[in-house]
Design a protein around this motif. Structure first.
Motif, short mmCIF file in Angstrom:
data_model
loop_
_atom_site.label_atom_id
_atom_site.label_comp_id
_atom_site.label_asym_id
_atom_site.label_seq_id
_atom_site.Cartn_x
_atom_site.Cartn_y
_atom_site.Cartn_z
N LYS A 100 32.57 46.62 43.98
CA LYS A 100 33.37 46.09 45.08
C LYS A 100 34.77 46.68 45.07
CE LYS A 100 31.01 41.77 45.40
NZ LYS A 100 31.04 40.37 45.13
N SER B 239 34.57 50.27 46.08
CA SER B 239 34.35 50.43 47.52
C SER B 239 35.61 50.11 48.31
CB SER B 239 33.16 49.59 47.99
OG SER B 239 33.45 48.22 47.87
N LEU B 240 36.40 49.15 47.85
CA LEU B 240 37.68 48.86 48.50
C LEU B 240 38.61 50.05 48.37
CD1 LEU B 240 38.27 45.17 47.39
CD2 LEU B 240 37.87 45.97 49.71
N LEU C 55 37.48 52.78 50.77
CA LEU C 55 37.85 52.42 52.14
C LEU C 55 39.31 52.75 52.41
CD1 LEU C 55 37.12 51.02 54.83
CD2 LEU C 55 37.85 48.89 53.76
N ARG D 36 37.59 44.23 52.95
CA ARG D 36 36.20 43.81 53.13
C ARG D 36 36.01 42.42 52.51
NH1 ARG D 36 31.28 44.07 50.69
NH2 ARG D 36 32.08 44.84 48.71
N LYS D 37 35.32 41.54 53.25
CA LYS D 37 35.06 40.20 52.74
C LYS D 37 34.14 40.27 51.52
CE LYS D 37 35.38 37.48 56.94
NZ LYS D 37 34.68 36.53 57.82
#
Length: 169
Positions: A4, A7-8, A11, A165-166
């Motif tokens: 996570k 990926s953040l 982004l 992102r949530k």
């Protein structure tokens, strides 16, 4: 959790790489006086240390600050292990629904007018907020050389920051 955070980071890199100017100039000389690692002289650094009224919003603000610092500052790097530990401690995975909406509204409001000048001053103060004795999260971001990766574009000083992102939907 590690994927996570990574990926953040991806982004932020993808969307930020297009926001930093192409035909650009050097950092204005009068900024350099206040681009310090001291909140007494660096207004932007002092502002980043002021807590938000909501614990979850503060978590999102710190997350976004670390992503910005680690990806947009020259030579800076995020320690994903420390980042994952911070997100677990802060309860990032439990921020959902209306709580997420309120927290992102408050955190995003802090970044509403984030521009190249804010970035330059943040890069200069990374060590103070994220270094070994960091005031927000120690050792989260390796400082680098204290300047932004991209050049200053007088025609387009504002930086477009992507939404976070949530966690888990």
């Amino acid at each position: 959790m590690g994927r996570k955070f990574i990926s953040l980071i991806l982004l932020m890199v993808i969307s930020a790489s297009s926001t930093v100017g192409a035909d650009a100039e050097e950092i204005p000389a009068y900024w350099r006086k206040t681009m310090t690692n001291d909140p007494q002289t660096n207004f932007y650094l002092a502002e980043s240390l002021k807590p938000l009224p909501n614990k979850d919003a503060e978590t999102l603000k710190v997350l976004r600050l670390s992503l910005i610092a680690g990806n947009l500052c020259l030579g800076a790097a995020i320690d994903t292990k420390t980042g994952d530990a911070f997100l677990r401690r802060a309860g990032y995975n439990h921020i959902r629904g209306k709580v997420w909406d309120e927290a992102t509204f408050l955190a995003d409001d802090w970044f509403k007018y984030f521009n190249y000048r804010s970035l330059a001053h943040l890069c200069a103060g990374i060590d103070y907020i994220f270094g070994p004795e960091g005031k927000l999260v120690p050792n989260l971001v390796k400082p680098g050389n204290g300047e932004p990766k991209g050049s200053y574009d007088l025609q387009n000083p504002y930086l477009r920051l992507p939404p976070l992102r949530k966690p888990n939907g």
